[in-house]
Design a protein around this motif. Structure first.
Motif, short mmCIF file in Angstrom:
data_model
loop_
_atom_site.label_atom_id
_atom_site.label_comp_id
_atom_site.label_asym_id
_atom_site.label_seq_id
_atom_site.Cartn_x
_atom_site.Cartn_y
_atom_site.Cartn_z
N ARG A 122 -6.77 -6.57 -0.99
CA ARG A 122 -7.17 -6.11 0.34
C ARG A 122 -7.91 -4.79 0.21
NH1 ARG A 122 -2.37 -6.12 3.52
NH2 ARG A 122 -1.78 -7.77 2.14
N GLU A 123 -8.44 -4.33 1.32
CA GLU A 123 -9.03 -2.99 1.41
C GLU A 123 -7.88 -2.02 1.67
OE1 GLU A 123 -12.43 -0.32 2.01
OE2 GLU A 123 -12.56 -2.48 1.74
N ALA A 124 -7.66 -1.08 0.79
CA ALA A 124 -6.57 -0.11 0.96
C ALA A 124 -7.12 1.14 1.65
CB ALA A 124 -5.97 0.25 -0.40
N GLY A 125 -6.59 1.42 2.82
CA GLY A 125 -7.02 2.60 3.56
C GLY A 125 -6.37 3.85 2.99
N PRO A 126 -7.02 5.00 3.14
CA PRO A 126 -6.51 6.23 2.55
C PRO A 126 -5.15 6.66 3.08
CG PRO A 126 -8.47 6.67 3.89
CD PRO A 126 -8.30 5.19 3.83
N ASP A 127 -4.81 6.27 4.30
CA ASP A 127 -3.54 6.70 4.88
C ASP A 127 -2.45 5.64 4.79
OD1 ASP A 127 -4.50 9.27 5.60
OD2 ASP A 127 -5.53 8.37 7.30
N GLU A 128 -2.75 4.53 4.12
CA GLU A 128 -1.72 3.51 3.95
C GLU A 128 -0.69 3.98 2.93
OE1 GLU A 128 -2.70 -0.82 4.56
OE2 GLU A 128 -4.54 -0.08 3.61
N ARG A 129 0.57 3.65 3.21
CA ARG A 129 1.65 4.04 2.32
C ARG A 129 1.79 2.99 1.21
NH1 ARG A 129 5.99 4.37 6.87
NH2 ARG A 129 4.83 2.47 7.29
N ILE A 130 1.90 3.48 -0.01
CA ILE A 130 1.90 2.61 -1.19
C ILE A 130 3.02 1.57 -1.11
CG2 ILE A 130 2.16 2.57 -3.71
CD1 ILE A 130 -0.42 3.90 -2.83
N MET A 131 4.23 2.01 -0.85
CA MET A 131 5.37 1.09 -0.85
C MET A 131 5.55 0.38 0.49
SD MET A 131 8.02 3.17 -3.24
CE MET A 131 8.35 2.25 -4.74
N GLU A 132 5.59 1.14 1.56
CA GLU A 132 5.90 0.56 2.87
C GLU A 132 4.80 -0.35 3.40
OE1 GLU A 132 6.18 3.70 2.02
OE2 GLU A 132 8.15 4.45 2.57
N ASP A 133 3.54 0.07 3.28
CA ASP A 133 2.43 -0.70 3.87
C ASP A 133 1.84 -1.72 2.90
OD1 ASP A 133 2.70 0.84 6.19
OD2 ASP A 133 1.19 2.28 5.53
N LEU A 134 1.80 -1.36 1.61
CA LEU A 134 1.10 -2.21 0.65
C LEU A 134 2.04 -3.03 -0.24
CD1 LEU A 134 -1.72 0.29 -0.32
CD2 LEU A 134 -1.84 -1.63 1.27
N GLY A 135 3.34 -2.80 -0.13
CA GLY A 135 4.31 -3.65 -0.81
C GLY A 135 4.57 -3.35 -2.27
N TYR A 136 4.14 -2.18 -2.75
CA TYR A 136 4.40 -1.83 -4.14
C TYR A 136 5.88 -1.54 -4.33
CZ TYR A 136 -0.49 -1.35 -5.58
OH TYR A 136 -1.81 -1.59 -5.92
N ASP A 137 6.43 -1.99 -5.46
CA ASP A 137 7.78 -1.58 -5.86
C ASP A 137 7.64 -0.67 -7.07
OD1 ASP A 137 7.29 -3.22 -8.08
OD2 ASP A 137 8.60 -4.82 -7.37
N SER A 138 8.76 -0.22 -7.62
CA SER A 138 8.66 0.76 -8.70
C SER A 138 7.93 0.21 -9.92
CB SER A 138 10.06 1.27 -9.09
OG SER A 138 10.89 0.19 -9.47
#
Length: 84
Positions: A23-39
């Motif tokens: 997807r297009e990642a916006g500058p204010d998107e949160r890595i874990m909460e919005d984009l689904g990254y885990d550790s």
């Protein structure tokens, strides 16, 4: 590479690697909460950023405060300028 180019490239990489699908990642998107990254995905992202921007390893202390895509870009900008 200027700060705008770094932000653009960081957004591209984070978006391409997004666990929820590319997807297009916006500058204010949160890595874990919005984009689904885990550790584990964050560790993989750090390795890709280190290779892409020829950075020293990103320390855990540096990574712990990274919340948004912009935070990641600012860390990369700092690390790139520090080696210059």
């Amino acid at each position: 590479m200027n700060n705008e180019e770094i932000l653009t490239n960081v957004r591209r990489i984070i978006g391409e690697m997004c666990p929820l699908g590319a997807r297009e990642a916006g500058p204010d998107e949160r890595i874990m909460e919005d984009l689904g990254y885990d550790s584990m995905a964050v560790v993989e992202l750090a390795l890709v950023l280190e290779a892409e921007f020829e950075l020293e390893p990103i320390e855990e202390e540096q990574a712990i405060d990274l919340v948004t895509v912009r935070d990641v870009a600012e860390l990369v900008e700092h690390m790139v300028s520090a080696r210059a």
